[in-house]
Design an enzyme around this catalytic site. Structure first.
Site, PDB file in Angstrom:
ATOM      1  N   ARG A  49       0.828  -1.207   0.000  1.00 19.71           N
ATOM      2  CA  ARG A  49       0.000   0.000   0.000  1.00 19.71           C
ATOM      3  C   ARG A  49       0.865   1.262   0.000  1.00 19.71           C
ATOM      4  O   ARG A  49       0.549   2.260  -0.620  1.00 19.71           O
ATOM      5  CB  ARG A  49      -0.947   0.001   1.214  1.00 19.71           C
ATOM      6  CG  ARG A  49      -1.682   1.320   1.414  1.00 19.71           C
ATOM      7  CD  ARG A  49      -2.809   1.212   2.432  1.00 19.71           C
ATOM      8  NE  ARG A  49      -2.462   0.496   3.628  1.00 19.71           N
ATOM      9  CZ  ARG A  49      -1.758   1.006   4.648  1.00 19.71           C
ATOM     10  NH1 ARG A  49      -1.288   2.239   4.595  1.00 19.71           N
ATOM     11  NH2 ARG A  49      -1.510   0.272   5.713  1.00 19.71           N
ATOM     12  N   TYR A 101     -18.808  15.686 -15.418  1.00 23.39           N
ATOM     13  CA  TYR A 101     -19.207  14.279 -15.362  1.00 23.39           C
ATOM     14  C   TYR A 101     -20.207  14.056 -14.226  1.00 23.39           C
ATOM     15  O   TYR A 101     -20.031  14.555 -13.111  1.00 23.39           O
ATOM     16  CB  TYR A 101     -17.963  13.413 -15.171  1.00 23.39           C
ATOM     17  CG  TYR A 101     -18.233  11.985 -14.806  1.00 23.39           C
ATOM     18  CD1 TYR A 101     -19.098  11.185 -15.555  1.00 23.39           C
ATOM     19  CD2 TYR A 101     -17.623  11.408 -13.697  1.00 23.39           C
ATOM     20  CE1 TYR A 101     -19.347   9.869 -15.204  1.00 23.39           C
ATOM     21  CE2 TYR A 101     -17.858  10.092 -13.342  1.00 23.39           C
ATOM     22  CZ  TYR A 101     -18.728   9.332 -14.097  1.00 23.39           C
ATOM     23  OH  TYR A 101     -18.979   8.026 -13.741  1.00 23.39           O
ATOM     24  N   LYS A 198     -10.018   5.314 -18.916  1.00 22.47           N
ATOM     25  CA  LYS A 198     -10.394   5.756 -20.258  1.00 22.47           C
ATOM     26  C   LYS A 198      -9.189   5.731 -21.202  1.00 22.47           C
ATOM     27  O   LYS A 198      -8.645   4.677 -21.464  1.00 22.47           O
ATOM     28  CB  LYS A 198     -11.046   7.137 -20.171  1.00 22.47           C
ATOM     29  CG  LYS A 198     -12.127   7.257 -19.080  1.00 22.47           C
ATOM     30  CD  LYS A 198     -13.217   6.218 -19.181  1.00 22.47           C
ATOM     31  CE  LYS A 198     -14.432   6.507 -18.314  1.00 22.47           C
ATOM     32  NZ  LYS A 198     -14.198   6.501 -16.862  1.00 22.47           N
TER      33      LYS A 198
END
Length: 373
Positions: A49, A101, A198
């Site tokens: 992490r 968005y 994307k």
């Protein structure tokens, strides 16, 4: 070595990172834990992490591509936005572009209700209107350019000057243009974020986000915060994103070439009222004559897939009113132009003549259906 072009940098991501094996392809380090030789003696990696070699290679490349000081790879585009907004606290005020968005709008509503971080919305036109929204408690301006889905381009250099005059952070969602067509940090922005799902990933196969900053103080804050909240990108997903980035410049050129051809075709079609295309990138929106024609068009298309993402090699068609922007109330959407007649295209890298042929036959079927009524 001479300064390398960005096309070279992305093609070489991960190469020569593994000295022991000489692996050309960046290894996927799945280990969650790393051995320490003794107290205070570490390889630089302790727990995945906090740090991971695969993620480090990705983040290094993202920082170079956006011209930033440091980059952070997160588990999704929305987690990238969440990470950015960890900077703000109760009582702060944010100005966002209105045409944003729907997932961002939903998140803003949630933190308004939970944490009393207030938002005002700007239509993206006149700076004089933006100035009226600034309050003593204002902390940042959040924009997408081009905006989503109305494709409105904003002057980033002008906005950066405005933000600095008012001591505001300028946060730019660069998902649509990517660093290939736009580098907000070079124009004065403070923070850049991406839904890396994307265009950066580009193959509809990885969920990811990215945050890039140019200020070391901001970088230190987000490094500590990301480690604390833990929404890091998993090693295999980092590897997928690295793989996608290697062809980013090639893909974006083809997306743009195809989109320009598709936009020109749509602009001449009698069923299309208006085409919204800023001239760059692979995203197009258009208004069809009547919202009742949307469903027939979606059924008629064969190459364009009806889905609510974007930026992959495959061409997609999206209906914002019921998909990406459904969380924005209809009266709000209608007021700024996101009506039920609006359709959005993510133009892929297929042969442009095939994409135009598909749209042509699909619109012809819609015309025939309308004429038969």
């Amino acid at each position: 070595m001479v300064k390398l072009e960005k096309e070279t940098i992305v093609a070489q991501i991960g190469n020569k990172k593994c000295e022991k094996t000489g692996a050309v392809n960046m290894p996927i380090y799945l280990s969650t834990a790393y051995r320490h030789e003794d107290l205070g003696r570490s390889t630089g990696f302790d727990y995945t992490r906090t740090g991971n070699p695969t993620r480090d290679a990705l983040q290094e490349a993202l920082a170079v591509l956006e011209g930033g000081y440091q980059a952070f790879a997160t588990s999704s585009g929305m987690s990238a936005i969440q990470l950015v907004f960890e900077k703000f606290q109760t009582g702060d005020h944010i100005i966002s572009i209105q045409d944003v968005y729907g997932g961002s709008f939903r998140f803003f509503r949630q933190i308004e209700a939970k944490y009393q971080i207030s938002f005002s919305y700007w239509d993206g036109r006149a700076l004089s209107d933006l100035a009226l929204l600034v309050r003593p408690e204002s902390k940042a301006i959040f924009i997408e350019t081009p905006s989503n889905p109305l494709m409105r381009e904003l002057d980033l250099a002008e906005l950066a000057r405005f933000a600095k005059q008012h001591h505001l952070l300028l946060i730019v969602d660069n998902t649509f243009y990517t660093p290939v067509f736009q580098q907000p940090l070079a124009l004065g922005a403070d923070i850049v974020l991406h839904s890396a799902t994307k265009y950066l990933g580009g193959h509809n196969d990885v969920l990811a986000g990215a945050v890039i900053v140019k200020d070391p103080t901001l970088a230190a804050f987000y490094e500590e915060t990301l480690n604390a909240i833990g929404c890091v990108l998993a090693p295999f997903d980092c590897w997928l994103l690295i793989r996608g980035l290697k062809t980013l410049y090639l893909r974006m050129k083809q997306h743009q070439e195809n989109a320009r051809a598709v936009a020109a075709f749509l602009a001449e079609h009698p069923l299309v009222q208006q085409v919204l295309y800023p001239g760059k990138g692979g995203m197009i929106s258009f208004y069809i004559q009547d919202e009742k024609l949307v469903s027939p068009l979606l059924r008629a298309l064969e190459l364009f897939t009806f889905a609510e993402s974007l930026g992959g090699v495959e061409s997609l068609i999206t209906y914002p009113a019921t998909q990406t922007h459904a969380d924005i109330p209809k009266d709000v959407r209608d007021a700024y132009g996101l009506t039920n007649q609006l359709v959005r295209l993510s133009v892929g890298i297929e042969a442009k003549q095939d994409l135009i042929a598909d749209l042509s036959q699909g619109l012809a079927k819609v015309e025939a259906e309308v004429g038969a009524r």
